[in-house]
Design an enzyme around this catalytic site. Structure first.
Site, PDB file in Angstrom:
ATOM      1  CB  CYS A  70       8.102  -0.724   0.181  1.00 23.90           C
ATOM      2  SG  CYS A  70       6.729  -1.640  -0.566  1.00 23.90           S
ATOM      3  CB  CYS A  74       0.699   1.200   2.490  1.00 22.38           C
ATOM      4  SG  CYS A  74       0.784  -0.177   1.302  1.00 22.38           S
ATOM      5  NE  ARG A 277      -0.187 -12.792  16.272  1.00 22.71           N
ATOM      6  CZ  ARG A 277      -0.399 -13.402  15.120  1.00 22.71           C
ATOM      7  NH1 ARG A 277      -0.463 -12.700  14.008  1.00 22.71           N
ATOM      8  NH2 ARG A 277      -0.515 -14.704  15.057  1.00 22.71           N
TER       9      ARG A 277
HETATM   10 FE1  SF4 Z   1       5.315  -1.713   1.188  1.00 22.77          FE
HETATM   11 FE2  SF4 Z   1       2.761  -1.200   1.805  1.00 22.77          FE
HETATM   12 FE3  SF4 Z   1       4.012  -3.433   2.745  1.00 22.77          FE
HETATM   13 FE4  SF4 Z   1       4.677  -0.972   3.645  1.00 22.77          FE
HETATM   14  S1  SF4 Z   1       2.717  -2.025   3.904  1.00 22.77           S
HETATM   15  S2  SF4 Z   1       6.069  -2.600   3.103  1.00 22.77           S
HETATM   16  S3  SF4 Z   1       4.464   0.260   1.765  1.00 22.77           S
HETATM   17  S4  SF4 Z   1       3.523  -2.945   0.606  1.00 22.77           S
END
Ligand code: SF4
Ligand code: SAM
Ligand code: DTB
Length: 344
Positions: A70, A74, A277
């Protein structure tokens, strides 16, 4: 985090502005957090029992349909390509693999099946494949949920047409703490996607993560944001940070488990009719803390030995815990019959 409207391309302007009311000022939510523990749990129990059978729990099974690689940053996430976590990027799963997992989830008693993808946002051709998955999973008699990142114009409507019941998109934390965790998209982007989901008539699954180094005030800020969405989400996942080596949030001091229980209780009081949840982090929690969370009003769990990339309690362990607590699982067939009875 910026509260200014985003300067993203037109595709990410909201189709429908989410309404933010101030039913729950942050100070009032914080006052709930500050109650003596027993008083807080008593209030949460009262609210829970007004709206639900307090011995019933919903089982939702997760499947990562597109893992890793990704582009986002994050700070908690093992699937971000930029962190060295040992998760390798994979292609989207074939339909047959997804259906096999959905059938197995149903056979184990799950009523909801949630498909997650490590995308910033789905491309239109990715969405076609997800639409097919949603149609087929729904045809098995499961409630469908997807979490695919930000949605652009028309994408929520396409998912709705395919039969999607819920879209999961988390606010993750309070606006004031958000920039400590994520820089590649802002809070307003998340609110925009939630507005699109609502606008398309899909039920909203939206929660956050605690234990990321935020303060109690900031936990109250997250719950206030969720509770002030109008209407508030039908489904509220409360995740305990799963610390994964290689992510920036690895190595933080763990949150006091009773503070996690308080967060569940405050979510229950402020969002009385939501499915709250007990989400990521159950494996690290132990039975006693989970039992307190059910007492505090949690009435749904992620069920199955894996979340997306990290572990979750084994099915047998969960069955044993629920039996020990005298809890039974939600039966959507009975719910559907009750709905018909109520309407006629
Ligand atoms: Fe991508 Fe953030 Fe989703 Fe993880 S939480 S898959 S880094 S968008
Ligand atoms: N990529 C999409 C997105 O971020 O919107 C969907 C998948 S993403 C993994 C879904 C949610 O999982 C995140 O918003 C976050 O709340 C949660 N999550 C991810 N990693 C986590 C972790 N290590 N501990 C707890 N929750 C986590
Ligand atoms: C949510 O709030 N939690 C789930 C689901 N929605 C998609 C994800 C938890 C992920 C935990 C880390 C992992 O397994 O990769």
């Amino acid at each position: 985090m910026s509260s200014q409207p985003s300067s993203q391309p037109i595709a990410f302007q909201p189709a429908v502005e989410p309404v933010i009311a101030t039913t729950w000022p942050v100070a009032e939510v914080l006052a709930l957090f500050n109650l003596p523990f027993n008083d807080l749990l008593f209030r949460a129990q009262q609210v829970h029992r007004q709206h639900f059978d307090a011995t019933e729990v919903e089982l939702a099974t997760l499947l990562s349909i597109k893992t890793g690689g990704c582009p986002e940053d994050c700070g908690y996430c093992p699937q971000a390509a930029r962190y060295d976590t040992g998760v390798t990027a994979q292609k989207i799963l074939p339909l047959a693999t997804v259906l096999e997992a959905a059938r197995e989830a149903k056979a184990h008693g799950a009523t909801r099946f949630c498909m997650g993808a490590a995308w910033r946002e789905p491309k239109d051709r990715d969405l076609e494949q997800v639409e097919e998955m949603v149609r087929e999973v729904k045809a098995l008699g499961l409630e469908t949920c997807a979490t695919l990142g930000m949605l652009g114009v028309g994408q929520a409507e396409r998912l709705k047409d395919a039969g999607l019941d819920y879209y999961n998109h988390n606010l993750d934390t309070a606006p004031e703490f958000y920039a400590n965790v994520i820089s590649t998209r802002d809070y307003q982007h998340r609110l925009d996607t939630l507005g699109r989901v609502r606008g398309a008539g899909i039920k909203v699954c939206c929660g956050g993560i605690v234990g990321m180094g935020e303060s109690r005030l900031q936990r109250a800020g997250l719950v206030a944001q969720l509770a002030n969405l109008d209407p508030y989400p039908e489904s509220v996942p409360v995740n305990h940070l799963v610390q994964v080596e290689g992510t920036p949030l690895h190595g933080l001091d763990p949150l006091d488990p009773l503070e996690f229980v308080r967060t569940v209780a405050v979510a229950r009081i402020t969002m009385p009719k939501a499915r709250v949840r007990l989400s990521a982090g159950r494996r690290q929690m132990g039975e006693a803390v989970q039992a307190l969370c059910f007492l505090a009003g949690a009435n749904s769990i992620f069920y199955g030995d894996k979340l997306l990339t990290t572990g979750n309690p084994e099915v047998d362990e969960d069955q044993a815990l629920l039996a020990k607590l005298g809890m039974h699982t939600r039966n959507t067939a009975i719910d559907a019959r009750c709905d018909v009875t109520e309407e006629s």
